[in-house]
Scaffold this active site. Sequence first.
Site, PDB file in Angstrom:
ATOM      1  N   HIS A   1      -1.645  10.947  -2.093  1.00 40.62           N
ATOM      2  CA  HIS A   1      -0.249   9.805  -2.015  1.00 40.62           C
ATOM      3  C   HIS A   1      -1.043   8.722  -1.693  1.00 40.62           C
ATOM      4  CE1 HIS A   1       0.881  11.142   1.480  1.00 40.62           C
ATOM      5  NE2 HIS A   1       1.354  10.355   1.525  1.00 40.62           N
TER       6      HIS A   1
HETATM    7  C1  UD1 Z   1       5.582   7.131   2.438  1.00 37.67           C
HETATM    8  C2  UD1 Z   1       4.917   6.062   3.357  1.00 37.67           C
HETATM    9  C3  UD1 Z   1       3.492   7.289   4.050  1.00 37.67           C
HETATM   10  C4  UD1 Z   1       4.186   8.837   3.662  1.00 37.67           C
HETATM   11  C5  UD1 Z   1       4.622   9.014   2.502  1.00 37.67           C
HETATM   12  C6  UD1 Z   1       5.316   9.880   2.167  1.00 37.67           C
HETATM   13  C7  UD1 Z   1       5.265   3.942   4.606  1.00 37.67           C
HETATM   14  C8  UD1 Z   1       4.140   2.754   4.919  1.00 37.67           C
HETATM   15  N1  UD1 Z   1       4.437   4.471   3.870  1.00 37.67           N
HETATM   16  O1  UD1 Z   1       5.012   6.617   1.468  1.00 37.67           O
HETATM   17  O2  UD1 Z   1       3.525   7.271   5.388  1.00 37.67           O
HETATM   18  O3  UD1 Z   1       3.178   9.516   4.065  1.00 37.67           O
HETATM   19  O4  UD1 Z   1       5.935   8.588   2.423  1.00 37.67           O
HETATM   20  O5  UD1 Z   1       5.456  10.525   0.920  1.00 37.67           O
HETATM   21  O6  UD1 Z   1       6.222   4.552   5.150  1.00 37.67           O
HETATM   22  N2  UD1 Z   1       9.831   6.824  -4.917  1.00 37.67           N
HETATM   23  C9  UD1 Z   1      10.485   6.962  -5.615  1.00 37.67           C
HETATM   24  N3  UD1 Z   1      11.750   7.597  -5.408  1.00 37.67           N
HETATM   25  C10 UD1 Z   1      11.510   7.959  -3.922  1.00 37.67           C
HETATM   26  C11 UD1 Z   1      10.335   7.222  -3.048  1.00 37.67           C
HETATM   27  C12 UD1 Z   1       9.780   6.780  -3.712  1.00 37.67           C
HETATM   28  O7  UD1 Z   1      10.694   6.830  -7.294  1.00 37.67           O
HETATM   29  O8  UD1 Z   1      12.178   9.114  -3.049  1.00 37.67           O
HETATM   30  C13 UD1 Z   1       8.256   5.581  -5.484  1.00 37.67           C
HETATM   31  C14 UD1 Z   1       8.496   4.344  -5.528  1.00 37.67           C
HETATM   32  O9  UD1 Z   1       8.049   3.725  -7.120  1.00 37.67           O
HETATM   33  C15 UD1 Z   1       7.613   3.145  -4.901  1.00 37.67           C
HETATM   34  C16 UD1 Z   1       6.416   4.112  -4.364  1.00 37.67           C
HETATM   35  O10 UD1 Z   1       6.725   5.572  -4.647  1.00 37.67           O
HETATM   36  O11 UD1 Z   1       7.722   2.407  -5.123  1.00 37.67           O
HETATM   37  C17 UD1 Z   1       6.075   4.891  -2.902  1.00 37.67           C
HETATM   38  O12 UD1 Z   1       7.144   4.516  -1.453  1.00 37.67           O
HETATM   39  P1  UD1 Z   1       7.194   4.050  -0.657  1.00 37.67           P
HETATM   40  O13 UD1 Z   1       8.493   4.892   0.183  1.00 37.67           O
HETATM   41  O14 UD1 Z   1       6.669   2.374  -0.657  1.00 37.67           O
HETATM   42  O15 UD1 Z   1       5.923   4.929  -0.166  1.00 37.67           O
HETATM   43  P2  UD1 Z   1       5.146   5.926  -0.127  1.00 37.67           P
HETATM   44  O16 UD1 Z   1       3.505   6.595  -0.975  1.00 37.67           O
HETATM   45  O17 UD1 Z   1       6.258   7.251  -0.359  1.00 37.67           O
END
Ligand code: UD1
Length: 363
Positions: A205
């Site tokens: 991821h």
């Molecule tokens: C975040 C953390 C990362 C951690 C990871 C674990 C930061 C900078 N990154 O990354 O360090 O390893 O979480 O999972 O804080 N989304 C969903 N549902 C959710 C959450 C996210 O669909 O419940 C999708 C959204 O499209 C979002 C994307 O995932 O834009 C990324 O989510 P985000 O929280 O920005 O970062 P992660 O890649 O999950």
Amino acid sequence: MKIVNVVGARPNFMKIAPLMRAYKGCNSIEPLLVHTGQHYDEKMSDLFFSQLEIPEPDVNLEVGSASHATQTAEIMKAFEPVVLEHKPDVVLVVGDVNSTIACGLVAVKLGVKLVHIEAGLRSNDRSMPEEINRVLTDSISDLLFCTEQSGVDNLLREGIPKGKIFLVGNVMIDTLLKNRAKAATSNVLRQFNLDSNGFAVLTLHRPSNVDDVSAFGRVLDALEIIQNDMPVIFPIHPRTRKNLSSWSLGERIEKLPNLRLTDPLGYLDFLKLMSSARLVLTDSGGIQEETTVLGIPCITLRETTERPVTAEIGSNQVVGTDTEKIVNAYKQAANGKWCEPQIPSLWDGHAAERIVKIILDKL
Ligand code: UD1
């Protein structure tokens, strides 16, 4: 002592669970739990609260996904009134996600003591968003709790006073040890029709892998070879799924019958899956630690690790995203040619108790 505890994203939940439990034995602490809502899907959040018996959050900021700046700013805006209303003595943050730095910054600006759990880890790769979050959070924290000696050394090198730094072990491993027996009863192997020790687990991821089509392509080249040999179970993170559907790589994956995509799994099923796997391929930080304790070979698909102890004495090999290097490491692991891992010191299931005792002593 009133402590506001912050969680936001999936890896935070395993870290807060043992602390919330440790507070229970402590009359002098009044804990509050704040969920920023950085992760919000049932399978990325709620499932972990129920499986890990984490109390319902007292406050949910429901911030959700956005760009880094917007997400961080929205968390700060929503968290400040919570701190003003509840007037905690301490704000406690875990890990390295955007919620960690956002809430840390709000706390110190309001003159509230800040505690950081899992401090001092450094990949020395400033292109990782987490590395920026780690360096900044550590620089403003009053108490810094480390999982491994490298964390202590990094903080001292950055000029953090020795009296603020404590090597206490690993709260994520507290959770693993507490839930290992429960996870053993999961029927996830039957669900995916897998034989113990006869499959690989994959997670991906990191933006450097899944936002970069050429890095993802190199990993897929390796996976194409590996899945010819054994099933590869791939619980897919929402961020990764989104990118796959917008690239032609999604179609390529569909043509690999033994690379099996599934929705994100709950904690117990995933722990059972890792424990029973021949090997794990990952770009996660926490999984490098968990496989070390489980004694399962871990092939890390990144150029660096902020958790060097897992590679020095644990079961982790950091190989990057070069196809040949991944396949070579895979062959070694599949043929049982892997080091005998040792468990890092203090990863014994009691880190949270040590942390609570030190907070009470020092603050
Ligand atoms: C975040 C953390 C990362 C951690 C990871 C674990 C930061 C900078 N990154 O990354 O360090 O390893 O979480 O999972 O804080 N989304 C969903 N549902 C959710 C959450 C996210 O669909 O419940 C999708 C959204 O499209 C979002 C994307 O995932 O834009 C990324 O989510 P985000 O929280 O920005 O970062 P992660 O890649 O999950």
